[in-house]
Design an enzyme around this catalytic site. Structure first.
Site, short mmCIF file in Angstrom:
data_model
loop_
_atom_site.label_atom_id
_atom_site.label_comp_id
_atom_site.label_asym_id
_atom_site.label_seq_id
_atom_site.Cartn_x
_atom_site.Cartn_y
_atom_site.Cartn_z
CG ASP A 1 -1.63 1.24 1.48
OD1 ASP A 1 -2.44 1.60 0.61
OD2 ASP A 1 -1.42 1.89 2.52
CG ASP B 1 -1.55 7.62 0.31
OD1 ASP B 1 -0.65 8.43 0.07
OD2 ASP B 1 -2.43 7.32 -0.51
#
EC number: 3.1.3.-
Length: 183
Positions: A10, A12
């Site tokens: 992922d 952020d």
């Protein structure tokens, strides 16, 4: 030991940032992220970014800007959902569409893949849906995922909870890999 085919990471709150949207030109990885990417590369493990970026649908950034960002980190590929959670697409995490698309494109067995992310409600549930190994990091939204939001994703028990991306990768390499040839 597991022959790990790919690690999905992922953006952020996992690679850097705060967990909130930051435009690719302003996004800064955490100090340890590049070392984590390098370790995966040295072990011949494919790295694939997967991220929800609904700001693309608002024209605040483009898929190409995100692709270029992930290329600078040395990712093999990136799957980016440009939709809002209300668009009812198959790619917006926690739906597993990005993982399924990557599996088709790269001929992956998702049960031999790992998802590393900071959000239980999206990253861990997407991984759980396809049987991938789940590592939750305590950067970004990680702490609140384990406390105030834990009930909402209780069926998706992480395989490991790491302080950050580097610790996640080190644990993975120390506990679940066989050396592979090439990159």
């Amino acid at each position: 030991m597991m022959n790990i085919q790919a690690v999905f990471i992922d953006r952020d709150g996992t690679i850097g940032g705060t967990g909130h949207f930051i435009h690719p030109k302003d996004f800064k990885p955490y100090d340890f992220s590049q070392e984590a990417f390098q370790l995966l590369k040295e072990h011949g493990i494919k790295t694939i970014a997967f991220t929800n970026q609904h700001r693309i649908s608002r024209k605040e950034a483009s898929i190409q800007e995100f692709q270029e960002e992930f290329n600078t980190y040395g990712f093999h590929d990136a799957f980016i959902c440009p939709h809002s959670e209300n668009d009812n697409c198959n790619c917006h995490k926690p739906r597993p569409g990005m993982l399924l698309d990557a599996a088709r494109k790269h001929n992956l067995d998702l049960k031999k893949c790992v998802v590393i992310g900071d959000v239980g409600l999206t990253d861990m549930l997407a991984a759980h849906a396809v049987g991938a190994m789940k590592i939750l990091v305590l950067t970004g939204w990680g702490p609140s995922s384990l406390t105030q939001y834990r009930e909402a994703w209780k069926e998706a028990q992480p395989d490991f909870i790491a302080e950050n991306l580097l610790e996640a990768v080190q644990w993975l390499l120390n506990n679940h890999t066989k050396m592979q040839g090439g990159t």
